[in-house]
Design an enzyme around this catalytic site. Structure first.
Site, PDB file in Angstrom:
ATOM      1  N   ARG A 166      11.935   0.740  15.185  1.00 28.52           N
ATOM      2  CA  ARG A 166      10.935  -0.297  14.873  1.00 28.52           C
ATOM      3  C   ARG A 166      11.508  -1.366  13.935  1.00 28.52           C
ATOM      4  O   ARG A 166      10.829  -1.809  12.992  1.00 28.52           O
ATOM      5  CB  ARG A 166       9.652   0.301  14.269  1.00 28.52           C
ATOM      6  CG  ARG A 166       8.944   1.275  15.146  1.00 28.52           C
ATOM      7  CD  ARG A 166       8.507   0.676  16.488  1.00 28.52           C
ATOM      8  NE  ARG A 166       8.236   1.731  17.419  1.00 28.52           N
ATOM      9  CZ  ARG A 166       9.157   2.208  18.262  1.00 28.52           C
ATOM     10  NH1 ARG A 166      10.336   1.660  18.366  1.00 28.52           N
ATOM     11  NH2 ARG A 166       8.891   3.197  19.064  1.00 28.52           N
ATOM     12  N   SER A 250      -0.083   1.266  15.629  1.00 27.62           N
ATOM     13  CA  SER A 250       0.147   2.146  14.470  1.00 27.62           C
ATOM     14  C   SER A 250       0.248   1.283  13.224  1.00 27.62           C
ATOM     15  O   SER A 250       1.100   0.396  13.157  1.00 27.62           O
ATOM     16  CB  SER A 250       1.459   2.909  14.643  1.00 27.62           C
ATOM     17  OG  SER A 250       1.376   3.709  15.793  1.00 27.62           O
ATOM     18  N   GLU A 371       3.610  -0.929   9.390  1.00 20.02           N
ATOM     19  CA  GLU A 371       4.446  -1.362  10.509  1.00 20.02           C
ATOM     20  C   GLU A 371       4.202  -2.835  10.878  1.00 20.02           C
ATOM     21  O   GLU A 371       5.153  -3.563  11.177  1.00 20.02           O
ATOM     22  CB  GLU A 371       4.195  -0.471  11.732  1.00 20.02           C
ATOM     23  CG  GLU A 371       5.055  -0.848  12.917  1.00 20.02           C
ATOM     24  CD  GLU A 371       4.905   0.110  14.093  1.00 20.02           C
ATOM     25  OE1 GLU A 371       5.182   1.310  13.926  1.00 20.02           O
ATOM     26  OE2 GLU A 371       4.518  -0.354  15.177  1.00 20.02           O
TER      27      GLU A 371
END
Ligand code: FAD
Length: 379
Positions: A166, A250, A371
């Protein structure tokens, strides 16, 4: 310059927060995008590049700068140097899931497990999107981009983009600036031409998610359908009718901790070792070098631990809200998704996020990191 009347960012982001920006430019062609970026960078104005708004958490105050919306579209197909493979060059504003649907319909394998991820193709390398063991790094060949420094348009190979879990050189991680200030104009992927016949699935994570055994054979279309329905059950496919999808996906990243720290967590907390790293540099002083280079020893690899497990075991369950009247809450289907239940301000969502971070920190001693990219809001 294609200036448009600014639209509230709450209408353009999937978490549905954010005020009206000072200025908005819609770029429908690469030339318009490049011209807009060069102009905004030259003026030194704050800039927000906006794709599908699905990985952004925007504050309530009006954005004091220019929002450039990337609305370029198009897929070009051409032969790949590797036999049995095909390359697709895709414009940055193209819808990611539309690209996956195209690839599956053409019998091209490599991105089908990432069906249903919202957003644009140009934003996909920014956080190296992934699902069920597939990540864009596995099929990305190169990107065409424009750098803020110098304003040049260049083509950069995937292995120079710092793609990791990520992350990439482009990602605005919370509290830090990206390593490379640049905007992706197009993305080139290399996919395997496997057609429509059923095949075994190599990835264990995908097989487990879809309830398949090693010998089961399925087509790309079957995988896409089942990934979409699995994701929908978790509120991970955008749906106007379902407030569990009014999220940024998320909200917290799975935490990456040292192996020693992971040993202090309860045994049943799910964890996955990261690939072992070799000590990157070995220095042998010239006077001590006798022609023998000792074998390099792998370091104790870091461990990725489940943020969803930590949240639920810190006492914050699915559907949690700070009060019954709060318009911000955890998804009723997924403990990692903070959702806007309808009309929540960014301040309400931030308050819930801070509460969750505090509970996890006091219970397990680590601070979960957001995130999404935060714009005009702090945790
Ligand atoms: C319901 C839901 C499910 C999700 N599931 C997943 C998942 O399974 N896996 C996963 O990895 N992610 C997931 N996400 C997160 C998100 O979809 C991805 O990160 C997606 O790639 C964001 O694309 P976007 O176009 O919406 O980016 P935006 O939110 O518009 O932008 C995100 C960041 O990228 C920058 N950016 C946008 N376009 C460009 C460009 N062309 N060049 C350079 N920078 C750019 C923006 O400035 C911003 O900093 C999910 C989100 C939601 C809402």
């Amino acid at each position: 310059m294609p200036d448009v009347t600014p639209i509230p960012l709450a209408q353009l982001t999937t978490l549905r927060t954010g005020g009206v920006p000072e200025r908005m430019i819609d770029a429908h062609t690469t030339d318009e995008l490049v011209d807009a970026l060069r102009e905004v960078w030259a003026d030194g104005e704050p800039l927000l590049v906006l794709g599908g708004g699905s990985n952004l958490f925007v504050g309530d105050e009006p954005y004091d700068g220019t929002v450039v919306r990337v609305l370029t579209r198009g897929i070009e197909r051409y032969a790949a140097p590797r036999p049995g493979h095909v390359r697709l060059r895709v414009q940055a504003g193209h819808d990611w899931d539309d690209l996956v649907a195209y690839a599956v319909a053409e019998g091209l394998a490599g991105i089908e497990a990432m069906s249903g991820i919202p957003g644009t193709v140009g934003a996909a390398p920014v956080q190296n999107i992934g699902a069920y063991g597939q990540e864009i790094v596995q099929s990305l060949v190169e990107v065409k981009l424009i750098d803020e420094a110098g304003g040049d348009v260049t083509t950069v190979p995937a292995d120079e983009l710092g793609l990791g879990f990520r992350t990439s050189v482009f990602k605005h991680h919370y509290g830090s600036a990206p390593a490379r200030s640049a905007v992706i104009l197009s993305v080139t992927l290399e996919l395997e031409d496997v057609g429509h016949t059923a095949r075994a699935i190599a990835g264990e994570q995908l097989r487990t998610a879809l309830g398949l055994g090693v010998d089961d054979v399925v087509s790309l279309a079957w995988i896409r359908d089942h990934v979409l329905s699995t994701r929908a059950r978790k509120g991970m496919v955008l749906d106007d009718e379902d407030p569990d999808t009014y999220s940024a996906g998320s909200f917290f990243q799975n935490a990456i901790v040292s192996a020693a720290f992971a040993r202090t967590l309860p045994r049943d907390c799910p964890r996955w070792p990261m690939s072992p790293e070799l000590d990157p540099v070995m220095v042998i002083p010239l006077e001590a070098f006798n022609g023998y280079v000792p074998p390099r020893t792998p370091l104790d690899p870091d461990v990725k631990v489940s943020a969803a497990w930590l949240i639920e075991h810190a006492g914050v369950g699915k559907g949690f809200r700070l009060s019954r009247s709060s318009r911000a809450g955890l998804s009723t289907k997924h403990a990692l998704a903070l959702t806007n239940r309808g009309g929540a301000s960014a301040a309400e969502i931030a308050q819930l996020a801070r509460f969750i971070q505090g509970r996890v920190q006091s219970e397990f001693g680590l601070v979960l990191q957001p995130e999404p990219v935060l714009v005009g809001v702090e945790l």
